[in-house]
Scaffold this active site. Structure first.
Site, short mmCIF file in Angstrom:
data_model
loop_
_atom_site.label_atom_id
_atom_site.label_comp_id
_atom_site.label_asym_id
_atom_site.label_seq_id
_atom_site.Cartn_x
_atom_site.Cartn_y
_atom_site.Cartn_z
N CYS A 130 0.84 -1.20 0.00
CA CYS A 130 0.00 0.00 0.00
C CYS A 130 0.87 1.26 0.00
O CYS A 130 1.36 1.68 1.04
CB CYS A 130 -0.91 -0.03 1.23
N CYS A 133 -0.44 4.16 2.11
CA CYS A 133 -0.27 4.00 3.56
C CYS A 133 1.19 4.22 3.97
O CYS A 133 1.47 4.85 4.99
CB CYS A 133 -0.66 2.59 4.03
N ASP A 134 2.12 3.67 3.21
CA ASP A 134 3.50 3.57 3.67
C ASP A 134 4.52 4.41 2.90
O ASP A 134 5.67 4.52 3.33
CB ASP A 134 3.95 2.09 3.61
#
Ligand code: FAD
Ligand code: NAP
Length: 305
Positions: A130, A133-134
């Site tokens: 992701c 997200c990261d």
């Protein structure tokens, strides 16, 4: 007894819930996480009509607001099984069983794992699925992105705003991604490609990823690459474990429906990515959801006669 139980609150489930509740049906939408589904893991969306460009989580929130308006009830839960009791159905969660006249399955799919050495060990410590997200954890770092589809190439482009270098590793010498996305990647100075190559191992120290081993499938040449992070986008698997005994899945595990989104069980519908279909997108998920919401209404009318 609900009129409609929707399983999954991605764009398909939320649209089905919106259409059904706007038809004055009582609707319960069960979700195991945050509403939005895969949109929550998508950086930028530029092919949803009405928005030039919108962040995935923002579109998820806007859709949720639209559903809320018409009175859909929400429940947190992981659906484990469904049962057809003829005129009504049961949806079995870990801690509770719900009854409904119809079920709309909208459980979507999840990222596939590669199954290489180091993948599990370094998950969350340099291995990610992701970018939204990261990605921000990898400022000025060297990243590998595995895969050649829309997800891999689009998310690789997104990662260039953080990373110093992004290498796309693809097992063939031609990308699967849409041409417009490919062209952007080819024009991006931070992106390079390892063609005809597969990731064999992710290596690191006690804490984080430090390297990876690639193999060229044509020459068998091995390449050790210094790597700070690996983002894996090698396709999707259907989330249909709860329905495996229902007799509604094809041989690969996707739910089969007719054009009205109805499965082999009358009153059980399926929508969005979880369905056997050719184009898995937000637009097609939303289209399926609208049809199923309306068809559920028609089905309930036949029960009441
Ligand atoms: P999902 O979005 O997968 O939602 C399913 C929901 O069901 C999830 O919230 C899940 O938690 C829930 N669920 C699953 N199992 C259970 C259970 N047992 N119990 C309870 N809840 C459950 N499409 C575009 O149109 N444009 C893009 O730019 C785009 N970019 C993308 C980028 C990435 C990285 C990815 C992975 C996909 C992208 N897509 C894009 C595809 C798009 O996100 C999907 O087609 C769409 O989200 C499918 O919607 P859905 O509602 O069918 O399923
Ligand atoms: P995908 O289209 O199935 O692509 C998966 C990629 O991973 C392919 O390039 C495939 O290689 C590669 N791959 C598969 N297994 C592998 C393995 N074991 N080792 C190495 N490589 C492997 O999946 P996706 O890119 O996640 O897209 C899923 C769906 O979401 C698609 O319908 C896509 O259109 C949609 N989506 C749309 C957008 C958008 O519209 N902007 C963005 C993201 C996703 P091969 O090519 O050789 O098969």
């Amino acid at each position: 007894m609900y009129d409609v139980i929707v399983i999954g609150a991605g764009p398909a489930g939320m649209t089905a819930a919106l259409y059904a509740s706007r038809s004055n049906l009582s609707v319960l939408m069960i979700e195991r996480g945050a509403p939005g589904g895969q949109m929550n893991n998508t950086a930028e969306i530029e092919n949803y009509p009405g928005f030039d460009l919108i962040m995935g989580p923002d579109l998820a929130y806007k859709m949720y607001e639209s559903v809320e308006k018409f009175g859909t009830e929400n429940a947190y839960g992981i659906v484990m099984d469904i049962k057809d009791q003829g005129t009504y159905k049961e949806v079995i969660c870990e801690e509770q069983t719900y009854q409904g006249k119809t079920i709309i399955i909208a459980t979507g799919c999840e990222h596939r794992k590669l199954g290489v050495k180091g993948e599990e060990e370094f998950a969350g410590r340099g291995v990610s699925y992701c970018a939204v997200c990261d990605g921000a954890f990898f400022r000025n770092k060297r990243l590998l992105v595995i895969g050649g589809g829309d997800s891999a190439v689009e998310e690789a482009i997104y990662l260039t705003q953080f990373a110093s270098e992004v290498v796309i590793v693809h097992r063939r010498d031609e990308l699967r991604a849409q041409k417009i996305i490919q062209d952007r990647a080819f024009a991006n100075e931070k992106i390079s490609f390892e063609w005809d190559s597969i990731l064999e191992e992710i290596t690191g120290n006690d804490m984080v990823v430090t390297g990876s081993r690639l193999r060229n499938v044509k020459t068998n040449e091995i390449k050790e690459v210094e790597t700070d992070g690996v983002f894996i986008y090698v396709g999707l698997d259907p989330l249909t474990e709860p329905f495996k005994n229902a007799g509604i899945l094809n041989s690969e595990g996707w739910v089969q429906t007719d054009q009205e989104m109805q499965t082999a069980i009358p009153g059980v519908f399926a929508v969005g990515d979880v369905r056997e279909k050719t184009l898995r997108q937000i637009t097609t998920a939303v289209g399926d959801g609208g049809i199923a919401g309306q068809e559920a209404y028609k089905y309930i009318e036949t029960l009441d006669k």
